[in-house]
Write a protein that holds these residues in place. Sequence first.
Motif, PDB file in Angstrom:
ATOM      1  N   ARG A  99     -16.162 -23.847 -24.634  1.00  0.00           N
ATOM      2  CA  ARG A  99     -14.805 -23.393 -25.000  1.00  0.00           C
ATOM      3  C   ARG A  99     -14.134 -24.444 -25.874  1.00  0.00           C
ATOM      4  NH1 ARG A  99     -12.133 -22.719 -20.162  1.00  0.00           N
ATOM      5  NH2 ARG A  99     -11.597 -24.912 -20.262  1.00  0.00           N
ATOM      6  N   ASN A 100     -14.305 -25.695 -25.522  1.00  0.00           N
ATOM      7  CA  ASN A 100     -13.713 -26.760 -26.338  1.00  0.00           C
ATOM      8  C   ASN A 100     -14.359 -26.829 -27.706  1.00  0.00           C
ATOM      9  OD1 ASN A 100     -11.818 -27.427 -24.455  1.00  0.00           O
ATOM     10  ND2 ASN A 100     -13.000 -29.110 -23.589  1.00  0.00           N
ATOM     11  N   TRP A 101     -15.644 -26.538 -27.818  1.00  0.00           N
ATOM     12  CA  TRP A 101     -16.290 -26.502 -29.128  1.00  0.00           C
ATOM     13  C   TRP A 101     -15.680 -25.383 -29.960  1.00  0.00           C
ATOM     14  CZ3 TRP A 101     -22.147 -26.997 -27.701  1.00  0.00           C
ATOM     15  CH2 TRP A 101     -22.462 -28.356 -27.522  1.00  0.00           C
ATOM     16  N   THR A 102     -15.465 -24.233 -29.328  1.00  0.00           N
ATOM     17  CA  THR A 102     -14.910 -23.099 -30.053  1.00  0.00           C
ATOM     18  C   THR A 102     -13.485 -23.403 -30.506  1.00  0.00           C
ATOM     19  OG1 THR A 102     -16.262 -21.584 -28.763  1.00  0.00           O
ATOM     20  CG2 THR A 102     -14.363 -20.643 -29.878  1.00  0.00           C
ATOM     21  N   GLU A 103     -12.697 -24.063 -29.646  1.00  0.00           N
ATOM     22  CA  GLU A 103     -11.289 -24.309 -29.940  1.00  0.00           C
ATOM     23  C   GLU A 103     -11.084 -25.495 -30.891  1.00  0.00           C
ATOM     24  OE1 GLU A 103      -9.515 -24.746 -26.116  1.00  0.00           O
ATOM     25  OE2 GLU A 103      -9.835 -22.649 -25.598  1.00  0.00           O
ATOM     26  N   VAL A 104     -11.840 -26.558 -30.704  1.00  0.00           N
ATOM     27  CA  VAL A 104     -11.568 -27.770 -31.489  1.00  0.00           C
ATOM     28  C   VAL A 104     -12.795 -28.313 -32.201  1.00  0.00           C
ATOM     29  CG1 VAL A 104      -9.650 -28.444 -30.024  1.00  0.00           C
ATOM     30  CG2 VAL A 104     -11.918 -29.281 -29.475  1.00  0.00           C
ATOM     31  N   GLY A 105     -13.922 -27.622 -32.149  1.00  0.00           N
ATOM     32  CA  GLY A 105     -15.138 -28.104 -32.813  1.00  0.00           C
ATOM     33  C   GLY A 105     -15.949 -28.981 -31.889  1.00  0.00           C
ATOM     34  N   PRO A 106     -17.210 -29.236 -32.249  1.00  0.00           N
ATOM     35  CA  PRO A 106     -18.102 -30.011 -31.369  1.00  0.00           C
ATOM     36  C   PRO A 106     -17.673 -31.457 -31.241  1.00  0.00           C
ATOM     37  CG  PRO A 106     -19.271 -29.246 -33.344  1.00  0.00           C
ATOM     38  CD  PRO A 106     -17.859 -28.759 -33.433  1.00  0.00           C
ATOM     39  N   GLN A 131     -26.472 -33.978 -32.258  1.00  0.00           N
ATOM     40  CA  GLN A 131     -26.702 -32.544 -32.352  1.00  0.00           C
ATOM     41  C   GLN A 131     -27.901 -32.305 -33.251  1.00  0.00           C
ATOM     42  OE1 GLN A 131     -23.041 -30.993 -33.849  1.00  0.00           O
ATOM     43  NE2 GLN A 131     -21.911 -31.540 -32.017  1.00  0.00           N
ATOM     44  N   LYS A 132     -28.586 -31.213 -32.965  1.00  0.00           N
ATOM     45  CA  LYS A 132     -29.691 -30.821 -33.833  1.00  0.00           C
ATOM     46  C   LYS A 132     -29.698 -29.306 -33.929  1.00  0.00           C
ATOM     47  CE  LYS A 132     -33.055 -31.081 -30.111  1.00  0.00           C
ATOM     48  NZ  LYS A 132     -34.255 -31.677 -29.612  1.00  0.00           N
ATOM     49  N   PRO A 133     -30.276 -28.783 -34.988  1.00  0.00           N
ATOM     50  CA  PRO A 133     -30.308 -27.324 -35.150  1.00  0.00           C
ATOM     51  C   PRO A 133     -31.099 -26.660 -34.030  1.00  0.00           C
ATOM     52  CG  PRO A 133     -30.913 -28.431 -37.190  1.00  0.00           C
ATOM     53  CD  PRO A 133     -30.853 -29.486 -36.126  1.00  0.00           C
ATOM     54  N   ILE A 134     -30.652 -25.503 -33.626  1.00  0.00           N
ATOM     55  CA  ILE A 134     -31.397 -24.700 -32.665  1.00  0.00           C
ATOM     56  C   ILE A 134     -32.656 -24.197 -33.364  1.00  0.00           C
ATOM     57  CG2 ILE A 134     -31.399 -22.578 -31.310  1.00  0.00           C
ATOM     58  CD1 ILE A 134     -28.341 -22.912 -31.020  1.00  0.00           C
ATOM     59  N   ALA A 145     -22.303 -20.715 -32.236  1.00  0.00           N
ATOM     60  CA  ALA A 145     -21.544 -20.495 -33.480  1.00  0.00           C
ATOM     61  C   ALA A 145     -22.007 -21.435 -34.591  1.00  0.00           C
ATOM     62  CB  ALA A 145     -20.054 -20.672 -33.229  1.00  0.00           C
ATOM     63  N   ALA A 146     -22.331 -22.678 -34.228  1.00  0.00           N
ATOM     64  CA  ALA A 146     -22.767 -23.668 -35.221  1.00  0.00           C
ATOM     65  C   ALA A 146     -24.281 -23.700 -35.381  1.00  0.00           C
ATOM     66  CB  ALA A 146     -22.266 -25.054 -34.832  1.00  0.00           C
ATOM     67  N   GLY A 147     -25.017 -22.970 -34.519  1.00  0.00           N
ATOM     68  CA  GLY A 147     -26.479 -22.987 -34.587  1.00  0.00           C
ATOM     69  C   GLY A 147     -27.057 -24.335 -34.202  1.00  0.00           C
ATOM     70  N   GLN A 148     -26.382 -25.049 -33.287  1.00  0.00           N
ATOM     71  CA  GLN A 148     -26.824 -26.381 -32.881  1.00  0.00           C
ATOM     72  C   GLN A 148     -26.872 -26.495 -31.366  1.00  0.00           C
ATOM     73  OE1 GLN A 148     -23.896 -28.893 -34.851  1.00  0.00           O
ATOM     74  NE2 GLN A 148     -25.318 -29.214 -36.524  1.00  0.00           N
ATOM     75  N   ASN A 149     -27.633 -27.489 -30.912  1.00  0.00           N
ATOM     76  CA  ASN A 149     -27.609 -27.831 -29.499  1.00  0.00           C
ATOM     77  C   ASN A 149     -27.364 -29.328 -29.362  1.00  0.00           C
ATOM     78  OD1 ASN A 149     -30.197 -29.228 -29.531  1.00  0.00           O
ATOM     79  ND2 ASN A 149     -31.153 -27.221 -29.549  1.00  0.00           N
ATOM     80  N   GLN A 150     -26.909 -29.702 -28.181  1.00  0.00           N
ATOM     81  CA  GLN A 150     -26.573 -31.097 -27.923  1.00  0.00           C
ATOM     82  C   GLN A 150     -26.982 -31.470 -26.512  1.00  0.00           C
ATOM     83  OE1 GLN A 150     -22.393 -31.997 -28.117  1.00  0.00           O
ATOM     84  NE2 GLN A 150     -22.679 -34.102 -27.502  1.00  0.00           N
ATOM     85  N   ARG A 151     -27.584 -32.653 -26.367  1.00  0.00           N
ATOM     86  CA  ARG A 151     -27.824 -33.213 -25.043  1.00  0.00           C
ATOM     87  C   ARG A 151     -26.480 -33.779 -24.598  1.00  0.00           C
ATOM     88  NH1 ARG A 151     -31.282 -37.452 -25.929  1.00  0.00           N
ATOM     89  NH2 ARG A 151     -32.918 -35.950 -26.316  1.00  0.00           N
TER      90      ARG A 151
END
Length: 176
Positions: A169-176, A75-78, A55-61
């Motif tokens: 799910r937590n990213w979707t509900e409350v953000g990254p 985080q960095k852009p996909i 949704a945010a177009g990002q990935n995270q280690r």
Amino acid sequence: MTPGMPLTDPAPCLAAVAAAMAAPGQPEAGLRALDRALAATVGHKLFTVLVLNHAAGQNQRYYTSRPEAYPAGGQKPIDFSSEFYRTVVTAGRPRFLHDRADIVRALFDHKLVLSLGCEGAVNVPVRWNGRTLGGLNLLDAAGRYDEAQMPLLLTFAALAVPALLHITRNWTEVGP
């Protein structure tokens, strides 16, 4: 070790990961168990878990076995044009980096990776319902990983699905 052959019998390690995923303290408890099981069966000098926030177009280690040298977070852009995205995310296939040249070609942070003694890697997609949630990344000596390990690696990736679903799910509900 012969590439493709597990270091130890994988059955008890798979059972330990399944039990850990059912225990409290998720997703960290499950990811730590996954780290231990992969170290015992496939082997690694460095293990990380990458989670995609589509949704945010990002990935995270999200997880790393060596936080002091290769920290989690940030985080960095996909990169939709990358080999990783095409192979692991879109096609849902593991990507094998067999040697130093592959590491240098594929990883922007190759100097750090090489300094940790990692000259080979495999990126394993964690998929649910036809979509890649993220990846399990194992790094070690050149030639450590090959296609013969795919059944075991994909089984471990399937066991990681609940942890990555929880994170996303937590990213979707409350953000990254």
